[in-house]
Design a protein around this motif. Structure first.
Motif, PDB file in Angstrom:
ATOM      1  N   ARG A  82      41.522  54.062  35.095  1.00 27.04           N
ATOM      2  CA  ARG A  82      42.163  52.777  35.372  1.00 27.04           C
ATOM      3  C   ARG A  82      41.494  52.066  36.551  1.00 27.04           C
ATOM      4  N   MET A  83      40.944  52.824  37.458  1.00 25.73           N
ATOM      5  CA  MET A  83      40.317  52.247  38.645  1.00 25.73           C
ATOM      6  C   MET A  83      38.914  51.709  38.369  1.00 25.73           C
ATOM      7  N   LEU A  84      38.342  52.036  37.206  1.00 25.47           N
ATOM      8  CA  LEU A  84      36.993  51.581  36.876  1.00 25.47           C
ATOM      9  C   LEU A  84      36.909  50.060  36.843  1.00 25.47           C
ATOM     10  N   GLY A  85      37.962  49.411  36.375  1.00 25.07           N
ATOM     11  CA  GLY A  85      37.949  47.960  36.285  1.00 25.07           C
ATOM     12  C   GLY A  85      37.797  47.262  37.624  1.00 25.07           C
ATOM     13  N   THR A  86      38.323  47.867  38.664  1.00 28.74           N
ATOM     14  CA  THR A  86      38.210  47.243  39.989  1.00 28.74           C
ATOM     15  C   THR A  86      36.877  47.520  40.647  1.00 28.74           C
ATOM     16  N   LEU A 101      32.012  61.350  33.302  1.00 29.01           N
ATOM     17  CA  LEU A 101      33.051  60.567  33.976  1.00 29.01           C
ATOM     18  C   LEU A 101      33.472  61.210  35.293  1.00 29.01           C
ATOM     19  N   ARG A 102      33.536  62.543  35.336  1.00 22.31           N
ATOM     20  CA  ARG A 102      33.863  63.218  36.600  1.00 22.31           C
ATOM     21  C   ARG A 102      32.819  62.879  37.662  1.00 22.31           C
ATOM     22  N   LYS A 103      31.539  62.864  37.253  1.00 23.18           N
ATOM     23  CA  LYS A 103      30.472  62.505  38.192  1.00 23.18           C
ATOM     24  C   LYS A 103      30.598  61.052  38.638  1.00 23.18           C
ATOM     25  N   VAL A 104      30.948  60.166  37.709  1.00 26.59           N
ATOM     26  CA  VAL A 104      31.138  58.757  38.040  1.00 26.59           C
ATOM     27  C   VAL A 104      32.264  58.605  39.047  1.00 26.59           C
ATOM     28  N   TYR A 105      33.388  59.265  38.793  1.00 23.61           N
ATOM     29  CA  TYR A 105      34.536  59.173  39.700  1.00 23.61           C
ATOM     30  C   TYR A 105      34.147  59.634  41.102  1.00 23.61           C
ATOM     31  N   ALA A 106      33.409  60.726  41.181  1.00 21.80           N
ATOM     32  CA  ALA A 106      33.007  61.251  42.490  1.00 21.80           C
ATOM     33  C   ALA A 106      32.078  60.269  43.209  1.00 21.80           C
ATOM     34  N   ALA A 133      26.255  49.878  46.636  1.00 16.64           N
ATOM     35  CA  ALA A 133      25.339  51.020  46.629  1.00 16.64           C
ATOM     36  C   ALA A 133      25.910  52.170  45.801  1.00 16.64           C
ATOM     37  N   ALA A 134      27.225  52.339  45.825  1.00 16.62           N
ATOM     38  CA  ALA A 134      27.839  53.409  45.036  1.00 16.62           C
ATOM     39  C   ALA A 134      27.657  53.148  43.547  1.00 16.62           C
ATOM     40  N   VAL A 135      27.862  51.909  43.126  1.00 13.97           N
ATOM     41  CA  VAL A 135      27.676  51.565  41.718  1.00 13.97           C
ATOM     42  C   VAL A 135      26.207  51.696  41.342  1.00 13.97           C
ATOM     43  N   ALA A 136      25.323  51.312  42.245  1.00 11.20           N
ATOM     44  CA  ALA A 136      23.890  51.391  41.979  1.00 11.20           C
ATOM     45  C   ALA A 136      23.410  52.833  41.883  1.00 11.20           C
ATOM     46  N   SER A 137      24.161  53.775  42.452  1.00 15.89           N
ATOM     47  CA  SER A 137      23.734  55.173  42.409  1.00 15.89           C
ATOM     48  C   SER A 137      24.021  55.840  41.065  1.00 15.89           C
ATOM     49  N   LEU A 138      24.725  55.141  40.177  1.00 19.49           N
ATOM     50  CA  LEU A 138      25.007  55.701  38.856  1.00 19.49           C
ATOM     51  C   LEU A 138      23.742  55.699  38.010  1.00 19.49           C
ATOM     52  N   LEU A 180      31.854  57.034  42.804  1.00 17.62           N
ATOM     53  CA  LEU A 180      32.525  55.784  43.119  1.00 17.62           C
ATOM     54  C   LEU A 180      33.743  55.969  44.020  1.00 17.62           C
ATOM     55  N   GLY A 181      34.145  57.223  44.236  1.00 15.63           N
ATOM     56  CA  GLY A 181      35.301  57.484  45.081  1.00 15.63           C
ATOM     57  C   GLY A 181      36.606  57.078  44.440  1.00 15.63           C
ATOM     58  N   ILE A 182      36.699  57.254  43.130  1.00 21.78           N
ATOM     59  CA  ILE A 182      37.926  56.914  42.419  1.00 21.78           C
ATOM     60  C   ILE A 182      38.488  58.157  41.749  1.00 21.78           C
ATOM     61  N   THR A 183      39.709  58.033  41.223  1.00 21.74           N
ATOM     62  CA  THR A 183      40.346  59.218  40.642  1.00 21.74           C
ATOM     63  C   THR A 183      40.772  59.047  39.189  1.00 21.74           C
ATOM     64  N   SER A 184      40.632  57.837  38.641  1.00 21.13           N
ATOM     65  CA  SER A 184      41.050  57.652  37.253  1.00 21.13           C
ATOM     66  C   SER A 184      40.260  56.540  36.593  1.00 21.13           C
TER      67      SER A 184
END
Length: 80
Positions: A74-78, A61-66, A21-26, A68-72
């Protein structure tokens, strides 16, 4: 992963689970920028491809990180 969750909880930290759902909210723009960043492009390279300024790419990207709950990046791949 479960062990890491247990250890973090033992220290008092909370762990947010990422889900589809987090990915779908992008938005489509955020998804495209996130995929390009995941693939190793810099903000300038992403901006050149999408006709955006590097600052606008950074903002997305800042909006994406928020979301998805990630901080960098590098975490996008996971997550993606």
């Amino acid at each position: 992963a479960e062990r890491a969750v247990r250890e973090l909880r033992a220290t008092g930290e909370t762990v947010a689970r990422r889900d589809a759902a987090a990915v779908a909210s992008l938005t489509p723009q955020e998804s495209q920028i996130a995929r390009l960043a995941r693939d190793g492009l810099t903000n300038s390279e992403i901006g050149a491809q999408l006709f955006l300024s590097p600052h606008t790419v950074e903002w997305h990207l800042r909006k994406v990180y928020a979301k998805l709950g990630i901080t960098s990046r590098r975490m996008l791949g996971t997550v993606l």
